[in-house]
Design a protein around this motif. Structure first.
Motif, PDB file in Angstrom:
ATOM      1  N   THR A 125      44.268  38.850  47.535  1.00  0.00           N
ATOM      2  CA  THR A 125      44.018  39.978  46.504  1.00  0.00           C
ATOM      3  C   THR A 125      45.214  40.761  46.116  1.00  0.00           C
ATOM      4  OG1 THR A 125      41.514  40.031  47.542  1.00  0.00           O
ATOM      5  CG2 THR A 125      42.305  41.655  45.778  1.00  0.00           C
ATOM      6  N   ASN A 183      42.297  36.600  39.518  1.00  0.00           N
ATOM      7  CA  ASN A 183      42.785  35.586  38.476  1.00  0.00           C
ATOM      8  C   ASN A 183      42.073  35.330  37.154  1.00  0.00           C
ATOM      9  OD1 ASN A 183      44.723  35.122  40.456  1.00  0.00           O
ATOM     10  ND2 ASN A 183      43.537  33.505  41.584  1.00  0.00           N
ATOM     11  N   GLN A 184      40.631  35.343  37.332  1.00  0.00           N
ATOM     12  CA  GLN A 184      39.783  35.374  36.123  1.00  0.00           C
ATOM     13  C   GLN A 184      40.209  36.558  35.137  1.00  0.00           C
ATOM     14  OE1 GLN A 184      37.614  32.814  35.212  1.00  0.00           O
ATOM     15  NE2 GLN A 184      37.948  33.834  33.503  1.00  0.00           N
ATOM     16  N   ASP A 194      39.995  35.256  43.281  1.00  0.00           N
ATOM     17  CA  ASP A 194      39.026  34.431  42.119  1.00  0.00           C
ATOM     18  C   ASP A 194      38.601  35.511  41.008  1.00  0.00           C
ATOM     19  OD1 ASP A 194      39.302  32.336  43.685  1.00  0.00           O
ATOM     20  OD2 ASP A 194      37.162  32.705  44.639  1.00  0.00           O
TER      21      ASP A 194
END
Length: 477
Positions: free
Chosen positions: A439, A124-125, A121
């Motif tokens: 990851t 990806n941000q 997460d």
């Protein structure tokens, strides 16, 4: 303990080198460091730590993320990564150090925790921030080019004969969206039923030794017949061309050995609790129980199909994925799915990022479902490919030309998949846990975007040096 680290980007000239000289600003690692929003990543990374002042100080996000980017970009192992960072001042500058140091900045074992803390997460941000920064730079560049142009007037006139300036409405459809999916294979040995059962038996024998150790000399150890089981396995495994009946007999023997060990473990648990096992042994015991159930069912039904089939005891999340490729008919990744279901989500993310829908979507036939076709029709989007149903007797030449053009443009995503698999490690994921594997995949995609922005930056520098008539193809050739 985690405290805010220095998030200011120091200049290469301020990086202290004890042997003299200074870092070059044209170095690739220096240029890459300018493309990552370290301060915003620091804010997201710090949420995973408490503000308790007890304990050691955590490593900064720049050091953690920078080390992972270097590892995936260069293909280093954990130990080799730390060695290269210790020897290279540019790598030390990239991870945020202010001066060259001869000691390793962190222990190689910390890289596992970096991959767990920086989940997919967060990666990806960061990837989204980098894409937004690139779009903002392109928009600013277009504004600078159009700044000196005179305002354009429309050909419309009002009732008094005066001209009216044309009001430009924001576009509703612009650009093309290319969609495709690929498999990122896991680094597992090719599984066979006989090999899996033999590994399960060996792990169960270690568990039996652990559970019987506290009662050694007081209670008779169960007879697991491990030597005979090993000889039975090698008799078939060393045969270069065993027949089906021989393989089935060998699998049946190993199934009975595994079942015998499981019964002995149930008996020993009454005397020694399972807490005597390590975390890995307890996890292996749970996986082997499900593996035995699946293998017994396939052996009884004489087939090789079962739902959520386990192909690796160490990585029980890995599943066989039938791809039908010439190189390998089956690849081993995570749960497979129909990528056609992701079209609507991808289009909505495109609209959220750019502010308008794409003019066309270039995808293969698996995306041409009735739901997706209806969605594209309602939103005025052209989906590449032929219509559903029986093909017409006479094909439109313009339609065939458009389909060939779409196929040519769609090759770009295939080439990008090939680049990621050949150069950046997407062709073989070596991480063990599912979380860390996700990851690693996210970081590799991040590196792909960073490399593209670095190439664009290189082209802009060459354009400023040689003028607008500079041809990049001559340099590439």
């Amino acid at each position: 303990m985690y405290s805010n680290h220095q998030d200011q980007q120091i200049l290469p000239g301020d990086f202290f080198l004890p042997f003299g000289g200074r870092l070059s600003e044209d170095n690739r690692w220096v240029q890459l460091s300018y493309l990552i929003p370290w301060r915003r990543v620091e804010q997201e990374y710090s949420k995973h730590f408490s503000r308790d002042l007890r304990g050691g100080r955590a490593v900064s996000v720049r050091m953690a993320l920078g080390a992972l980017i270097i590892q995936e970009r260069e293909g280093f192992s954990d130990r080799h990564l730390v060695q290269h960072i210790t020897e290279n001042p540019y790598l030390q500058y990239f991870i945020g150090l202010e001066a060259y140091q001869e000691e390793p900045p962190f222990d190689p074992s910390l890289l596992t925790y970096f991959r767990k803390r920086l989940g997919p997460d967060i990666i990806n941000q960061v990837n989204e921030w980098i894409v937004q920064a690139g779009l903002q730079e392109e928009q600013n560049g277009d504004d600078d080019e159009n700044r000196d142009e005179p305002p354009r007037e429309s050909g419309k006139f009002d009732a008094n004969g005066g001209s009216q300036s044309e009001v430009q409405e924001p576009p509703t459809h612009q650009g093309k969206l290319i969609l495709d999916a690929t498999c990122t294979p896991a680094d597992v040995a090719y599984p066979t039923d006989l090999l899996l059962l033999n590994k399960a038996r060996e792990k169960l024998e270690d568990i039996l030794d652990t559970l019987h150790a506290p009662h050694k000399g007081e209670m008779k150890k169960p007879r697991d017949r491990r030597r005979q089981a090993r000889r039975d396995y090698l008799r078939t495994a060393k045969n270069r061309k065993p027949g089906r009946s021989e393989i089935r007999r060998a699998v049946g023997r190993q199934l009975r050995y595994v079942a015998r060990d499981l019964r002995f473990i149930e008996q020993l648990v009454q005397h020694t609790p399972l807490t005597a096992l390590s975390r890995r042994q307890y996890r292996d015991l749970l996986v082997i129980g499900e593996l035995y159930r699946q293998q017994r069912e396939m052996y009884r039904l004489r087939n090789h199909r079962v739902s959520d089939r386990i192909v690796s005891i160490v990585q029980p999340d890995v599943r066989p994925i039938v791809r039908g490729k010439a190189k390998a008919n089956v690849e081993f990744g995570w749960d497979s799915f129909n990528e056609g279901t992701t079209l609507i989500e991808s289009v909505e993310r495109y609209q959220e990022r750019f502010g308008y829908y794409p003019e066309a979507i270039l995808a293969d036939k698996i995306y041409r479902t009735r739901e997706n076709l209806k969605y594209c029709k309602d939103h005025g989007i052209r989906l590449s490919g032929p219509k559903l149903g029986r093909p017409p007797k006479q094909t439109d030449p313009e339609q065939k030309k458009m389909e060939r053009q779409d196929m040519g443009e769609r090759n770009a995503v295939e080439g990008k998949f090939g680049e990621g698999k050949r150069i950046y490690g997407l062709g073989l994921i070596r991480a063990r846990l599912r979380q860390t594997s996700e990851t690693v995949i996210a970081i590799q995609l991040l590196v792909l975007n960073l490399e593209k922005r670095l190439r664009l930056l290189f082209w802009l520098i060459l354009d400023e040096l040689f003028g607008t008539d500079f041809d990049i193809s001559k340099v590439v050739a």
